[in-house]
Design an enzyme around this catalytic site. Structure first.
Site, PDB file in Angstrom:
ATOM      1  N   THR A 172       0.838  -1.192   0.000  1.00  0.00           N
ATOM      2  CA  THR A 172       0.000   0.000   0.000  1.00  0.00           C
ATOM      3  C   THR A 172       0.876   1.246   0.000  1.00  0.00           C
ATOM      4  O   THR A 172       1.706   1.430   0.889  1.00  0.00           O
ATOM      5  CB  THR A 172      -0.925   0.021   1.231  1.00  0.00           C
ATOM      6  OG1 THR A 172      -1.730  -1.159   1.228  1.00  0.00           O
ATOM      7  CG2 THR A 172      -1.822   1.245   1.226  1.00  0.00           C
ATOM      8  N   VAL A 226       2.028   4.771   0.758  1.00  0.00           N
ATOM      9  CA  VAL A 226       1.799   5.753   1.819  1.00  0.00           C
ATOM     10  C   VAL A 226       1.905   7.146   1.199  1.00  0.00           C
ATOM     11  O   VAL A 226       2.827   7.426   0.434  1.00  0.00           O
ATOM     12  CB  VAL A 226       2.821   5.581   2.957  1.00  0.00           C
ATOM     13  CG1 VAL A 226       2.628   6.645   4.032  1.00  0.00           C
ATOM     14  CG2 VAL A 226       2.702   4.187   3.560  1.00  0.00           C
ATOM     15  N   PHE A 232       4.059  -1.687   3.204  1.00  0.00           N
ATOM     16  CA  PHE A 232       3.755  -0.258   3.072  1.00  0.00           C
ATOM     17  C   PHE A 232       4.919   0.428   2.362  1.00  0.00           C
ATOM     18  O   PHE A 232       6.058   0.381   2.807  1.00  0.00           O
ATOM     19  CB  PHE A 232       3.474   0.358   4.441  1.00  0.00           C
ATOM     20  CG  PHE A 232       2.181  -0.138   5.014  1.00  0.00           C
ATOM     21  CD1 PHE A 232       0.987   0.460   4.682  1.00  0.00           C
ATOM     22  CD2 PHE A 232       2.164  -1.247   5.843  1.00  0.00           C
ATOM     23  CE1 PHE A 232      -0.216  -0.023   5.173  1.00  0.00           C
ATOM     24  CE2 PHE A 232       0.982  -1.743   6.346  1.00  0.00           C
ATOM     25  CZ  PHE A 232      -0.227  -1.131   6.007  1.00  0.00           C
ATOM     26  N   LYS A 233       4.584   1.054   1.241  1.00  0.00           N
ATOM     27  CA  LYS A 233       5.576   1.629   0.339  1.00  0.00           C
ATOM     28  C   LYS A 233       5.840   3.085   0.719  1.00  0.00           C
ATOM     29  O   LYS A 233       4.943   3.933   0.649  1.00  0.00           O
ATOM     30  CB  LYS A 233       5.076   1.523  -1.103  1.00  0.00           C
ATOM     31  CG  LYS A 233       6.109   1.876  -2.152  1.00  0.00           C
ATOM     32  CD  LYS A 233       5.538   1.610  -3.541  1.00  0.00           C
ATOM     33  CE  LYS A 233       6.580   1.864  -4.621  1.00  0.00           C
ATOM     34  NZ  LYS A 233       6.017   1.627  -5.972  1.00  0.00           N
ATOM     35  N   ILE A 234       7.091   3.382   1.076  1.00  0.00           N
ATOM     36  CA  ILE A 234       7.474   4.674   1.644  1.00  0.00           C
ATOM     37  C   ILE A 234       8.686   5.226   0.896  1.00  0.00           C
ATOM     38  O   ILE A 234       9.659   4.495   0.670  1.00  0.00           O
ATOM     39  CB  ILE A 234       7.825   4.509   3.144  1.00  0.00           C
ATOM     40  CG1 ILE A 234       6.632   3.939   3.925  1.00  0.00           C
ATOM     41  CG2 ILE A 234       8.287   5.833   3.748  1.00  0.00           C
ATOM     42  CD1 ILE A 234       7.000   3.493   5.335  1.00  0.00           C
TER      43      ILE A 234
END
Length: 409
Positions: A168, A170, A204-206
């Site tokens: 997902t 971010v 979670f893609k940051i």
């Protein structure tokens, strides 16, 4: 009265919809396993579909034969060394090419809104019908709430479709605020909890700013898996590994493009003077660092532009390659001792132990040392990536403001 996040359609219904040809979008992808990883989605017109063979790169040995039995084409041959993942995949035939994992992003939301007949449109409409979001005081808070609900609703649909993890995105507008990133991830996890998505199915893609790296460190300490993107320097890669990021993504071609049109970056110029491509050199150094010093991170090479790039990176954990490259590999028979290309593992944990690093590279990275070590290429490319993602998120909210409430609510 408040309403919880609506449950997405059943897996059977989604699969049936795909098999009927209702899902005509194209997915840009990568794999992240074990457990299986994620596929980035963009939406474009239909193009030919191919299937990269499953690989077991983690068990490959540098002494493995260069070409094994049953490897009839170059795609099969290279898949024996690294997990090769198509950059674009059409899901109009679920049985022929079932997705293994996925990424939900602002770009995907924009695409869904532009294609009202997709199986994911209901997920967006249900988010826009949420009374909790509608009851918030300000327009900005409403739109932010709708955005989060929509991205989680679509993520919940994808979890039912794929056996692996869903990554997902971010909100990149938070990329320079560690606490805000962590709060956002916790908020998204709470929404995923409401639709019973297990944490181990999520990444979670940051963006790999210092603040993003710090957020990843704290999230990983809580057992939340992170994927750091926009890595363009060794300092970023090393800091991300020290933070314990589950996945680190390097864009090979973008560094090459920068080097062709700019100068003044010491890291890039050092690679060029030694006869190396700067993007490939960064992947090699980062891979060797991770494996020599026992970090848990998996390395992903993206923006691979041609077959020679891919052959130069055999053994890296994951390679995202464009469809035209993979189609060329699939159409080319694998010939032992080929004069042009050699199917030999270039990177391995064993050979990483012999790679030498300078004392300056082996420091404990902090914000000051990272800022000092990042050259103009990584600074500019990181900034451009964050800005691009942030603009997409803003466009989603602006679009939601125009179409809310949806006509069927």
């Amino acid at each position: 009265m408040t309403h919880s996040l609506q449950s997405p359609p059943s897996a059977a219904a989604l699969s049936a919809s795909i098999q009927k040809g209702r899902w005509k979008t194209v997915a840009a992808g990568f794999s992240v396993a074990p457990p299986p990883p994620a596929v980035n989605f963009t939406l474009r017109r239909s193009i030919p579909r191919i299937h990269a063979s499953a690989s077991s790169s983690s068990s490959s040995s540098p002494s493995s034969p260069s070409l094994g039995a049953g490897e009839n084409n170059e795609l099969d041959a290279v898949s024996a060394f690294s997990e090769i993942v198509p950059d674009t995949v059409v899901f109009d035939d679920f049985e022929r090419f079932p997705p293994t994992a996925a990424t939900v992003s602002s770009a995907l939301l924009l695409g869904i809104c532009g294609l009202p007949d997709t199986i994911f449109r209901n997920a967006v409409d249900m988010a826009l019908a949420d009374s909790t979001c509608a009851g918030l005081d300000t327009t900005d808070s409403k739109l932010s709430c709708f955005f989060d609900k929509a991205i989680v609703n679509v993520g919940g649909d994808l979890v039912k479709l794929v056996p692996g993890r869903v990554s997902t995105e971010v909100d990149a507008r938070l990329a320079y605020d560690t606490n805000a990133i962590i709060r956002k991830v916790h908020d998204l996890l709470r929404l995923y909890n409401e639709i019973d998505v297990p944490h181990d199915r999520l990444l979670f893609k940051i963006p790999a700013t210092w603040q993003g790296i710090e957020a990843a460190k704290l999230l990983e300490s809580e057992g939340i898996q992170t994927h750091l993107t926009f890595v363009y320097s060794f300092a970023q890669a090393a800091a991300a590994a020290q933070a314990g990021a589950s996945v680190i993504q390097i864009f090979v071609g973008r560094l090459r493009d920068w080097a062709r049109n700019h100068s003044g970056d010491t890291e890039i110029e050092t690679a060029v003077k030694s006869g190396e491509d700067p993007g490939l050199a960064l992947v090699r150094r980062s891979y060797n660092y991770i494996h020599k010093y026992g970090y848990k991170s998996k390395l992903m090479a993206a923006a691979v532009r041609n077959k020679q790039d891919l052959f130069s990176l055999l053994g890296v954990d994951y390679v995202i390659a464009p469809l035209k490259v993979l189609q060329s590999l699939k159409d080319s028979p694998a010939v032992p001792d080929d004069e042009k290309y050699s199917f030999v593992r270039k990177l391995s944990p064993e050979t990483a132990t012999h790679y030498n690093f300078t004392n300056k590279e082996l420091i404990k990275w902090d914000q000051l040392s990272l800022a000092s070590a990042m050259g103009p290429a990584s600074v500019e490319l990181l900034s451009a990536g964050v800005e691009g993602y942030a603009n997409q998120a803003k466009r989603v909210e602006e679009l939601f403001g125009k179409i809310w409430p949806p006509p069927n609510v």
